[in-house]
Scaffold this motif. Structure first.
Motif, PDB file in Angstrom:
ATOM      1  N   GLY A  50     -14.272  12.481  -3.223  1.00 12.71           N
ATOM      2  CA  GLY A  50     -13.291  12.734  -4.321  1.00 12.71           C
ATOM      3  C   GLY A  50     -11.945  13.126  -3.692  1.00 12.71           C
ATOM      4  N   SER A  51     -11.633  13.716  -2.600  1.00  9.57           N
ATOM      5  CA  SER A  51     -10.444  14.094  -2.185  1.00  9.57           C
ATOM      6  C   SER A  51      -9.698  12.797  -1.694  1.00  9.57           C
ATOM      7  CB  SER A  51     -10.592  14.980  -1.095  1.00  9.57           C
ATOM      8  OG  SER A  51     -11.553  14.412  -0.132  1.00  9.57           O
ATOM      9  N   PHE A  52     -10.569  11.827  -1.389  1.00 12.28           N
ATOM     10  CA  PHE A  52     -10.010  10.526  -0.704  1.00 12.28           C
ATOM     11  C   PHE A  52      -9.339   9.846  -1.907  1.00 12.28           C
ATOM     12  CE2 PHE A  52     -10.012   6.214   0.510  1.00 12.28           C
ATOM     13  CZ  PHE A  52      -9.126   6.017   1.484  1.00 12.28           C
ATOM     14  N   THR A  53      -9.985   9.623  -3.065  1.00 12.42           N
ATOM     15  CA  THR A  53      -9.484   9.075  -4.182  1.00 12.42           C
ATOM     16  C   THR A  53      -8.526   9.673  -4.974  1.00 12.42           C
ATOM     17  OG1 THR A  53     -11.481   9.988  -5.762  1.00 12.42           O
ATOM     18  CG2 THR A  53     -11.857   7.780  -4.573  1.00 12.42           C
ATOM     19  N   PHE A  54      -8.546  11.284  -4.985  1.00  5.59           N
ATOM     20  CA  PHE A  54      -7.323  11.952  -5.623  1.00  5.59           C
ATOM     21  C   PHE A  54      -6.061  11.737  -4.730  1.00  5.59           C
ATOM     22  CE2 PHE A  54      -5.012  15.953  -5.560  1.00  5.59           C
ATOM     23  CZ  PHE A  54      -4.844  16.090  -6.841  1.00  5.59           C
ATOM     24  N   ALA A  55      -5.980  11.612  -3.441  1.00  2.67           N
ATOM     25  CA  ALA A  55      -5.049  11.195  -2.710  1.00  2.67           C
ATOM     26  C   ALA A  55      -4.565   9.901  -2.977  1.00  2.67           C
ATOM     27  CB  ALA A  55      -5.179  11.272  -1.105  1.00  2.67           C
ATOM     28  N   LEU A  56      -5.416   8.846  -3.248  1.00  2.00           N
ATOM     29  CA  LEU A  56      -5.044   7.646  -3.565  1.00  2.00           C
ATOM     30  C   LEU A  56      -4.392   7.667  -4.928  1.00  2.00           C
ATOM     31  CD1 LEU A  56      -7.840   5.319  -2.507  1.00  2.00           C
ATOM     32  CD2 LEU A  56      -5.688   5.781  -1.340  1.00  2.00           C
TER      33      LEU A  56
ATOM     34  N   LEU B   7      -0.817   8.613  -4.668  1.00  7.71           N
ATOM     35  CA  LEU B   7       0.081   7.407  -4.271  1.00  7.71           C
ATOM     36  C   LEU B   7       0.224   6.299  -5.202  1.00  7.71           C
ATOM     37  CD1 LEU B   7      -1.493   7.504  -0.609  1.00  7.71           C
ATOM     38  CD2 LEU B   7       0.791   8.250  -1.486  1.00  7.71           C
ATOM     39  N   ASN B   8      -0.338   6.595  -6.549  1.00 10.39           N
ATOM     40  CA  ASN B   8      -0.499   5.589  -7.688  1.00 10.39           C
ATOM     41  C   ASN B   8      -0.978   4.378  -7.111  1.00 10.39           C
ATOM     42  OD1 ASN B   8       1.272   7.120  -9.368  1.00 10.39           O
ATOM     43  ND2 ASN B   8       2.978   6.583  -8.040  1.00 10.39           N
ATOM     44  N   VAL B   9      -2.157   4.474  -6.522  1.00  7.61           N
ATOM     45  CA  VAL B   9      -3.170   3.344  -6.261  1.00  7.61           C
ATOM     46  C   VAL B   9      -3.914   2.988  -7.424  1.00  7.61           C
ATOM     47  CG1 VAL B   9      -4.952   2.264  -4.643  1.00  7.61           C
ATOM     48  CG2 VAL B   9      -3.426   3.963  -3.651  1.00  7.61           C
TER      49      VAL B   9
ATOM     50  N   GLY C  62      -6.742   1.511 -10.015  1.00  6.47           N
ATOM     51  CA  GLY C  62      -7.999   1.740 -10.202  1.00  6.47           C
ATOM     52  C   GLY C  62      -9.060   0.697  -9.779  1.00  6.47           C
ATOM     53  N   ILE C  63      -8.626  -0.611  -9.844  1.00  2.86           N
ATOM     54  CA  ILE C  63      -9.278  -1.520  -9.277  1.00  2.86           C
ATOM     55  C   ILE C  63      -9.264  -1.622  -7.773  1.00  2.86           C
ATOM     56  CG2 ILE C  63      -7.435  -3.290  -9.394  1.00  2.86           C
ATOM     57  CD1 ILE C  63     -11.062  -4.076  -9.724  1.00  2.86           C
ATOM     58  N   VAL C  64      -8.410  -1.403  -7.106  1.00  2.00           N
ATOM     59  CA  VAL C  64      -8.159  -0.936  -5.603  1.00  2.00           C
ATOM     60  C   VAL C  64      -9.317   0.090  -5.111  1.00  2.00           C
ATOM     61  CG1 VAL C  64      -6.991  -0.475  -3.749  1.00  2.00           C
ATOM     62  CG2 VAL C  64      -6.118  -2.070  -5.467  1.00  2.00           C
ATOM     63  N   MET C  65      -9.184   1.064  -5.990  1.00  2.00           N
ATOM     64  CA  MET C  65     -10.337   2.294  -5.671  1.00  2.00           C
ATOM     65  C   MET C  65     -11.424   1.876  -5.830  1.00  2.00           C
ATOM     66  SD  MET C  65      -8.548   5.594  -7.502  1.00  2.00           S
ATOM     67  CE  MET C  65      -6.829   6.316  -7.270  1.00  2.00           C
ATOM     68  N   SER C  66     -12.059   0.897  -6.901  1.00  3.62           N
ATOM     69  CA  SER C  66     -12.973   0.625  -7.098  1.00  3.62           C
ATOM     70  C   SER C  66     -13.547  -0.180  -5.926  1.00  3.62           C
ATOM     71  CB  SER C  66     -13.361  -0.451  -8.486  1.00  3.62           C
ATOM     72  OG  SER C  66     -13.240   0.518  -9.527  1.00  3.62           O
ATOM     73  N   MET C  67     -12.723  -0.940  -5.318  1.00  6.66           N
ATOM     74  CA  MET C  67     -12.906  -1.910  -4.246  1.00  6.66           C
ATOM     75  C   MET C  67     -13.364  -1.044  -2.941  1.00  6.66           C
ATOM     76  SD  MET C  67     -10.054  -4.745  -4.672  1.00  6.66           S
ATOM     77  CE  MET C  67     -10.259  -5.415  -2.930  1.00  6.66           C
ATOM     78  N   ILE C  68     -12.573   0.013  -2.758  1.00  5.64           N
ATOM     79  CA  ILE C  68     -12.737   1.051  -1.617  1.00  5.64           C
ATOM     80  C   ILE C  68     -13.997   1.702  -1.833  1.00  5.64           C
ATOM     81  CG2 ILE C  68     -11.855   3.133  -0.688  1.00  5.64           C
ATOM     82  CD1 ILE C  68      -9.148   2.432  -1.493  1.00  5.64           C
TER      83      ILE C  68
END
Length: 327
Positions: free
Chosen positions: A279-285, A288-290, A292-298
């Motif tokens: 949760g904290s990692f994706t919140f930080a992303l 940084l305006n990363v 959603g598709i990149v977050m799904s890959m992560i």
């Protein structure tokens, strides 16, 4: 490797690194308000991950848990439109969660069907029902109390503005402690580990395996209802795509937390720490305006790493042990 001899310590180290790295790189990331906001990114997912962890420890899984959330929210919305009070709305959500969990448990225990196949089917069934009933519409106009539960802090409840701990996070802490005590400090928890390690031997030893399995699926429905209430209050609406894809996040949290996918091993502490880490990692992303598709890959990458890395660490530790001297 002494400092990292348990997976929970590895997770704590990774959490510290995440907060250190993003705290230095993102202005305001470590402010109290940003830290409080970050908990909204994982609290509801962690609630369903607690139920998922118990299921996986016992050798089962529920991939329909996020779709169950959508149906629970839908039931709550229909109850509101029918003029029901808030307690009756909550009862409708709870009853729906129990019915969904009961169907999963009945198919698994009565008809001896694999849980992964059953819950893939009910995932489509539950999500499809929500989409057919609502279409492209949404139910809004929920009571302010529900919004407070989803968006408010403990300070809002007791009249102390300085206490900014979100209500959702407080609910997660209480639920985590309760589930942790059940799994690690009771006879029922030991039986769940035994069922996950060897269900046949557990049945011959007198453990009511099917009863425990049914209970776990019912508990998954209850936790789905609780998460649905909080999420619906937070976003202020019921939509057919509510919690879409969260089953993958829940499985990732559980496996990343060190629960063995084959069952019989794992901890609630690891599950909660994994939820905080993800949760904290994706919140930080997000800061940084990363996309959603990149977050799904992560998230997908973390799921693979979380299965490989613990095994690699165990092999490394075994290799570091001195060989027994033979005569």
């Amino acid at each position: 490797m002494k400092a990292l001899d348990t997976w929970e310590r590895v997770l704590l180290t990774l959490i510290a690194l995440v907060y250190l790295a993003f705290g230095l790189g993102i202005e305001g990331f470590l402010s109290p308000y940003a830290l409080a906001d970050s908990t909204y990114n994982f609290s509801e997912k962690a609630l369903i991950a607690l139920a998922m962890a118990l299921l996986v420890v016992a050798g089962e899984i529920d991939l329909s848990i996020a779709a169950t959330m959508a149906l629970c929210s839908l039931a709550m919305g229909f109850a509101m439109k029918a003029g029901a009070s808030l307690p009756l709305m909550l009862l409708a959500a709870l009853a729906t969660g129990l019915l969904c969990g009961a169907l999963n448990g009945w198919l698994v225990t009565r008809w001896k069907l694999p849980a992964i196949v059953v819950t893939i089917g009910t995932l489509s069934l539950y999500r499809g029902l929500a989409q057919v009933v609502l279409g492209d519409q949404a139910i809004t106009g929920y009571p302010q109390t529900l919004s407070t539960w989803g968006n408010g802090s403990l300070g809002d409840l007791i009249g102390v503005p300085a206490l900014i701990v979100p209500i959702e996070f407080a609910v997660l802490v209480v639920a985590g402690l309760a589930v942790g005590l059940l799994l690690h400090r009771t006879l029922h928890g030991r039986r769940l580990y035994a069922i996950g390690s060897n269900p046949i031997a557990s049945r011959f030893s007198g453990i009511a395996v099917d009863r425990y399995r049914m209970g776990l699926f019912l508990f998954a429905g209850v936790m789905a209802a609780l998460a649905a209430v909080l999420l619906t209050g937070r976003i202020g609406s019921t939509r057919p795509n509510l919690a879409m894809g969260w089953e993958l996040d829940a499985v990732t949290i559980v496996i990343l937390g060190g629960v063995a996918i084959e069952g019989g091993r794992g901890s609630i502490l690891g599950t909660v720490l994994a939820a905080v880490l993800l949760g904290s990692f994706t919140f930080a992303l997000g800061m940084l305006n990363v996309s959603g598709i990149v977050m799904s890959m992560i998230v997908g990458g973390l799921l693979i790493v979380s299965m490989v890395l613990p095994r690699w660490l165990r092999l490394l530790q075994r290799g570091a042990r001195p060989a027994l001297r033979t005569v």
